[in-house]
Design a protein around this motif. Structure first.
Motif, mmCIF file in Angstrom:
data_model
loop_
_atom_site.group_PDB
_atom_site.id
_atom_site.type_symbol
_atom_site.label_atom_id
_atom_site.label_comp_id
_atom_site.label_asym_id
_atom_site.label_seq_id
_atom_site.Cartn_x
_atom_site.Cartn_y
_atom_site.Cartn_z
ATOM 1 N N TYR A 324 -2.258 5.911 -18.134
ATOM 2 C CA TYR A 324 -1.800 4.970 -19.159
ATOM 3 C C TYR A 324 -0.803 3.951 -18.596
ATOM 4 C CZ TYR A 324 -4.113 7.300 -23.041
ATOM 5 O OH TYR A 324 -5.064 7.799 -23.901
ATOM 6 N N MET A 325 -0.382 4.156 -17.344
ATOM 7 C CA MET A 325 0.537 3.219 -16.716
ATOM 8 C C MET A 325 -0.100 1.834 -16.568
ATOM 9 S SD MET A 325 2.732 3.741 -13.187
ATOM 10 C CE MET A 325 3.505 5.244 -13.781
ATOM 11 N N MET A 326 -1.440 1.786 -16.559
ATOM 12 C CA MET A 326 -2.143 0.511 -16.406
ATOM 13 C C MET A 326 -1.791 -0.487 -17.504
ATOM 14 S SD MET A 326 -5.980 1.598 -17.702
ATOM 15 C CE MET A 326 -6.541 -0.016 -18.220
ATOM 16 N N TYR A 327 -1.339 0.007 -18.665
ATOM 17 C CA TYR A 327 -1.020 -0.872 -19.781
ATOM 18 C C TYR A 327 0.414 -1.393 -19.736
ATOM 19 C CZ TYR A 327 -5.398 0.601 -21.960
ATOM 20 O OH TYR A 327 -6.724 0.826 -22.233
ATOM 21 N N GLN A 328 1.224 -0.905 -18.801
ATOM 22 C CA GLN A 328 2.614 -1.325 -18.749
ATOM 23 C C GLN A 328 2.750 -2.652 -18.003
ATOM 24 O OE1 GLN A 328 5.518 1.669 -17.685
ATOM 25 N NE2 GLN A 328 4.190 3.336 -18.386
ATOM 26 N N VAL A 329 3.452 -3.589 -18.627
ATOM 27 C CA VAL A 329 3.639 -4.917 -18.027
ATOM 28 C C VAL A 329 4.359 -4.804 -16.689
ATOM 29 C CG1 VAL A 329 4.549 -7.238 -18.387
ATOM 30 C CG2 VAL A 329 3.776 -5.897 -20.337
ATOM 31 N N GLY A 330 5.357 -3.911 -16.618
ATOM 32 C CA GLY A 330 6.102 -3.745 -15.375
ATOM 33 C C GLY A 330 5.214 -3.291 -14.229
ATOM 34 N N PHE A 331 4.263 -2.414 -14.514
ATOM 35 C CA PHE A 331 3.319 -1.943 -13.504
ATOM 36 C C PHE A 331 2.476 -3.109 -12.991
ATOM 37 C CE2 PHE A 331 -0.962 -0.331 -12.505
ATOM 38 C CZ PHE A 331 -0.664 0.601 -11.523
ATOM 39 N N GLN A 332 1.957 -3.918 -13.901
ATOM 40 C CA GLN A 332 1.099 -5.038 -13.530
ATOM 41 C C GLN A 332 1.864 -6.089 -12.726
ATOM 42 O OE1 GLN A 332 -0.627 -6.456 -17.204
ATOM 43 N NE2 GLN A 332 -1.192 -4.393 -17.850
ATOM 44 N N LEU A 333 3.045 -6.450 -13.207
ATOM 45 C CA LEU A 333 3.820 -7.493 -12.532
ATOM 46 C C LEU A 333 4.326 -7.019 -11.170
ATOM 47 C CD1 LEU A 333 5.924 -8.920 -15.514
ATOM 48 C CD2 LEU A 333 3.951 -9.976 -14.405
ATOM 49 N N SER A 334 4.794 -5.779 -11.116
ATOM 50 C CA SER A 334 5.363 -5.259 -9.877
ATOM 51 C C SER A 334 4.340 -5.280 -8.748
ATOM 52 C CB SER A 334 5.882 -3.829 -10.102
ATOM 53 O OG SER A 334 6.360 -3.279 -8.901
ATOM 54 N N PHE A 335 3.146 -4.767 -9.006
ATOM 55 C CA PHE A 335 2.130 -4.710 -7.953
ATOM 56 C C PHE A 335 1.553 -6.091 -7.660
ATOM 57 C CE2 PHE A 335 2.229 -0.155 -8.655
ATOM 58 C CZ PHE A 335 2.047 0.322 -7.360
ATOM 59 N N ALA A 336 1.432 -6.938 -8.691
ATOM 60 C CA ALA A 336 0.894 -8.284 -8.460
ATOM 61 C C ALA A 336 1.795 -9.069 -7.514
ATOM 62 C CB ALA A 336 0.737 -9.028 -9.790
ATOM 63 N N VAL A 337 3.095 -9.023 -7.765
ATOM 64 C CA VAL A 337 4.042 -9.758 -6.918
ATOM 65 C C VAL A 337 4.092 -9.155 -5.514
ATOM 66 C CG1 VAL A 337 6.479 -10.292 -6.581
ATOM 67 C CG2 VAL A 337 5.456 -10.595 -8.827
ATOM 68 N N THR A 338 4.156 -7.833 -5.424
ATOM 69 C CA THR A 338 4.271 -7.181 -4.114
ATOM 70 C C THR A 338 3.036 -7.429 -3.263
ATOM 71 O OG1 THR A 338 5.596 -5.461 -5.189
ATOM 72 C CG2 THR A 338 4.839 -5.031 -2.950
ATOM 73 N N PHE A 339 1.837 -7.291 -3.862
ATOM 74 C CA PHE A 339 0.611 -7.566 -3.126
ATOM 75 C C PHE A 339 0.588 -9.015 -2.644
ATOM 76 C CE2 PHE A 339 -1.766 -3.770 -4.723
ATOM 77 C CZ PHE A 339 -2.286 -3.389 -3.506
ATOM 78 N N ALA A 340 0.970 -9.931 -3.520
ATOM 79 C CA ALA A 340 0.944 -11.353 -3.156
ATOM 80 C C ALA A 340 1.878 -11.634 -1.980
ATOM 81 C CB ALA A 340 1.330 -12.205 -4.362
ATOM 82 N N LEU A 341 3.064 -11.040 -2.014
ATOM 83 C CA LEU A 341 4.025 -11.283 -0.933
ATOM 84 C C LEU A 341 3.574 -10.640 0.381
ATOM 85 C CD1 LEU A 341 7.402 -10.864 -2.858
ATOM 86 C CD2 LEU A 341 6.309 -12.978 -2.126
ATOM 87 N N LEU A 342 2.968 -9.443 0.296
ATOM 88 C CA LEU A 342 2.479 -8.795 1.516
ATOM 89 C C LEU A 342 1.331 -9.585 2.139
ATOM 90 C CD1 LEU A 342 2.520 -4.980 0.629
ATOM 91 C CD2 LEU A 342 4.031 -6.217 2.180
ATOM 92 N N LEU A 343 0.428 -10.067 1.295
ATOM 93 C CA LEU A 343 -0.695 -10.849 1.809
ATOM 94 C C LEU A 343 -0.242 -12.208 2.336
ATOM 95 C CD1 LEU A 343 -3.386 -10.034 -0.925
ATOM 96 C CD2 LEU A 343 -3.224 -9.098 1.398
ATOM 97 N N SER A 344 0.970 -12.605 1.962
ATOM 98 C CA SER A 344 1.502 -13.903 2.407
ATOM 99 C C SER A 344 2.521 -13.734 3.530
ATOM 100 C CB SER A 344 2.167 -14.627 1.218
ATOM 101 O OG SER A 344 1.304 -14.697 0.115
#
Length: 756
Positions: A324-344
């Motif tokens: 159910y963590m998939m529905y949490q905004v913090g989960f979505q934002l945290s991984f989206a930003v971290t993935f973007a920064l790692l790929l950059s």
């Protein structure tokens, strides 16, 4: 598989997005085409393909879809509930809330108790305690308006179907249990209480948020400010906070010669999970703590792992442990930003100065989450990149470290001096953000982006980042231009749409109609009521903040051509002053019999035109005409002086009646004997003082719209009114039963849409 685990994580992400958007087939087809193309080009091996497909299928069946919340039906009678408290217990002088796991049904239940008197708490009411009590069951409130926050859906995303309202605090019997989690939660509770006693309310609020992940003590205005400017991540404990914790512990243990480096690493490895629990266990702190722990383990073992692989495996681990963590905004934002920064990473390494690197981080973080930002908040501040450029270093280098430093120094008597010093500096920093909010507030406003635009956005963004990384700046610039054009096109969609909408918002016991003309030629309010604050004897901002503003933002509306106020009662004008503060408004329209006191309460500014209209006239707003049928003269009654409007929209004749009584209704049909309508706004919320039988017979409406509050104290709509409408064969649409009611039309054809 080294360096390729992000493909497996991407498969899980596709399944997650499919559940969130219901675009299962499309998402799967696009993923399969992509993964097969990579295999065909020999960029990935068959093992990666197979694991990715298995991940796609596993998470498709494993991840949950939220149940249909309209079918929930709790027990009618008060019920005895017994179970274990599984959340933090929020206590105040008049409010008690927690979540309990019912031992009979094995379901989570949100429990609340409210009192007008100060509550005397039993210390056994805490995390892990086994409690029993008698409570009234309730289905949480759902969103009944477009754009409104859906509290029921929010609780369902945490696997909570029902609320239980405690009827008597004395019936709550708890037996405390002892265990590691109970001890940690108890420590957290005691430390938070100690912080509140030792620091001023404002500083305590910041320490609670930045050290322990509890932002409930930060003022609502500050939270809203941070949301507007994309600074919410500063209030969520993340890798930055965890890095400071690691650095602080390392400094104390090594630099003070308390432990060797080897033992210090073990201490950090053990303390980080404990800190994650003390900090509330939010997804961002779990992610950051797990990454730090894995990093230490890899360092101690000498294994070499790609950082992207580590993040991907942690993403998969958290999804498996709590689906159910998939529905949490913090989960979505945290991984989206971290993935973007790692790929950059390569892009960031190209930056020659620290300033350029921070600017790049801010820019990448903002553009990576822009579609998510629109989905949850309906707006994006382009200038937030520069605000983040100022605030992120400030919080990183000063605010967060000083919070941890002050936490250590809490027992010392001179902590009050440090408290005052911090507040003086922090006040200046906050004034900078408020300055931006006042003078550089030019947001992009939009509801959730269509999936085709989201897909195109991320494809263009990926190409842009690839070219930027390869230093092909001219080509990268061309993709940046395409990104801007895509977002501009999305913003222009309402101006290219031939559809118009009339919306009766569900604001409770009050009126608020929004008329959106085709091609966004105009947006017109007819009344904008609010609830009433009995304590302050003034209109409340709740309706505006929770219903009207979110609706307008979800429709991409920042400008109103006119607000027509039928009369001066709070349930018709109470939200106007808030609308004028947050939106550009051309004209406010009232009758000549509007009182000076009511006009003063509207708080009109110089750039807002005040226009008056009276009966037996015609007015054109944004190119659309309205016949003004009343009032012709002063009836010495606010309801009797209601403006009555007749117009044609979507091939139907509409009559908006305010709160007029039968007397005024009869005057109108007598003066306009040929008047008939298709849609009638039932006067005065269905009061028996209105909706005369003979008037109904002459008007002969097909649809009757009733804006009325649920279980209101006035008994609206009256049974006699409902009977008269049924006798006339009128289809009744009412906000208390149907939520917001919309009529969507194109040309002379249209249809009604209800929320419930």
């Amino acid at each position: 598989m080294s360096g390729h685990w992000h493909f497996v994580a991407s498969a899980a992400l596709i399944s997650m997005l499919a559940k969130l958007t219901n675009l299962h087939s499309l998402a799967f087809i696009l993923f399969m085409v992509w993964i097969c193309y990579l295999f065909y080009k020999k960029w990935i091996a068959i093992l990666t393909v197979m694991l990715s497909i298995l991940s796609l299928l596993f998470f498709h069946f494993y991840l949950p879809e939220l149940p249909n919340h309209n079918t929930l039906s709790p027990p009618n009678d008060p019920t005895t509930i017994s179970g274990t408290i599984i959340s933090s217990v929020e206590k105040s002088s008049s409010r008690l809330t927690f979540t309990i796991l019912d031992k009979q049904t094995d379901e989570k239940i949100a429990v609340a108790y409210f009192s007008d008197e100060e509550i005397d708490y039993n210390e056994a009411i805490r995390y892990g305690s086994v409690c029993s009590f008698t409570a009234e069951w309730n289905v949480p409130d759902a969103a009944t308006n477009p754009g409104q926050f859906d509290y029921r859906k929010y609780l369902l995303s945490q696997k909570i179907k029902y609320e239980a309202k405690l009827t008597d605090i004395d019936s709550l019997k708890c037996i405390s249990k002892t265990g590691l989690m109970q001890v940690l939660k108890g420590v957290r509770h005691k430390v938070l209480g100690y912080i509140d006693r030792r620091l001023t309310n404002e500083t305590a609020g910041w320490m609670r948020a930045l050290v322990f992940g509890d932002d409930s003590y930060i003022s609502e205005d500050t939270v809203a400010l941070f949301e507007r400017w994309g600074l919410s991540h500063l209030l969520a404990i993340s890798g930055l906070h965890v890095g400071i914790v690691v650095g602080l512990v390392y400094f104390l243990l090594i630099k003070l010669n308390l432990l060797t480096k080897e033992w210090a690493q073990w201490v950090i490895l053990i303390s980080l999970p404990l800190y994650a629990i003390l900090a509330g266990g939010e997804p961002s702190v779990l992610r950051a703590s797990l990454m730090a722990c894995v990093g230490i383990i890899l360092h101690k073992t000498g294994w070499k792992w790609n950082v992207t692989d580590i993040l991907s495996l942690i993403f998969l681990f958290l999804l498996v442990t709590d689906k159910y963590m998939m529905y949490q905004v913090g989960f979505q934002l945290s991984f989206a930003v971290t993935f973007a920064l790692l790929l950059s990473k390569q892009i960031l390494l190209q930056s020659k100065s620290r300033f350029a690197q921070v600017l790049s981080i801010s820019f990448i973080a903002q553009i990576a989450i822009l579609p998510i930002q629109f989905y949850y908040f309906s707006l994006f501040q382009p200038a937030s990149i520069f605000v983040n450029l100022l605030m992120v270093p400030y919080y990183s280098a000063f605010v967060i470290p000083i919070m941890f430093f002050m936490l250590i120094l809490l027992p010392f008597p001179w902590i009050s001096l440090l408290d005052t010093w911090f507040l003086n500096i922090h006040k200046i920093a906050m004034q900078i953000v408020y300055w931006f909010d006042e003078y550089v507030h030019y947001p992009m406003v939009s509801g959730p982006l269509p999936w085709i635009i989201v897909l195109t956005y991320y494809v263009l963004l990926f190409c842009f980042m690839q070219l930027w990384e390869k230093a092909k700046l001219k080509q990268a610039f061309s993709f940046a231009v395409m990104l801007v054009l895509l977002l501009t096109l999305n913003g222009l969609r309402p101006y290219l749409s031939p559809y118009g909408t009339i919306t009766m918002l569900d604001i409770g016991q009050g009126d608020a109609f929004v008329v959106e003309l085709p091609y966004r030629k105009g947006t017109i309010f007819i009344d904008a009521g609010s609830s009433f604050s009995f304590q302050e004897q003034a209109p409340s901002d709740r309706v505006h903040d929770q219903i009207i503003k979110p609706y307008l933002y979800s429709r991409g509306i920042q400008h109103l051509d006119a607000i027509i106020l039928t009369h001066e009662d709070t349930d018709h004008i109470g939200s106007v002053s808030y609308l004028l503060e947050d939106f550009a408004v051309n004209t406010v329209v009232v009758s000549p019999f509007f009182s000076t006191k009511a006009l003063y309460l509207l708080q009109l500014t110089e750039d807002v035109e005040l226009a008056t209209i009276k009966g037996n006239s015609k007015v054109t707003i944004a190119g659309h005409w309205f016949n003004v049928l009343a009032p012709i003269q002063d009836n010495n009654d606010t309801n009797g002086n209601s403006i009555v409007l007749h117009t044609t929209l979507g091939g139907k004749e509409w009559l908006f009646t305010g709160d007029i009584s039968k007397k005024e209704e009869k005057k109108i049909v007598k003066q306009y004997p040929n008047l008939s309508v298709d849609v009638l706004k039932i006067a005065h919320h269905g009061s028996d003082t209105s909706t005369d039988r003979q008037v109904l017979s002459q008007l002969s409406p097909e649809i009757g719209l009733i804006s009325v509050g649920r279980d209101n104290l006035y008994g609206h709509p009256h049974q006699d009114v409902m009977q008269r409408l049924k006798e006339q064969g009128v289809t009744i649409l009412r906000t208390d039963l149907h939520g917001a009611v919309q009529y969507r039309f194109k040309g002379k054809e249209g249809h009604f849409i209800i929320r419930k």
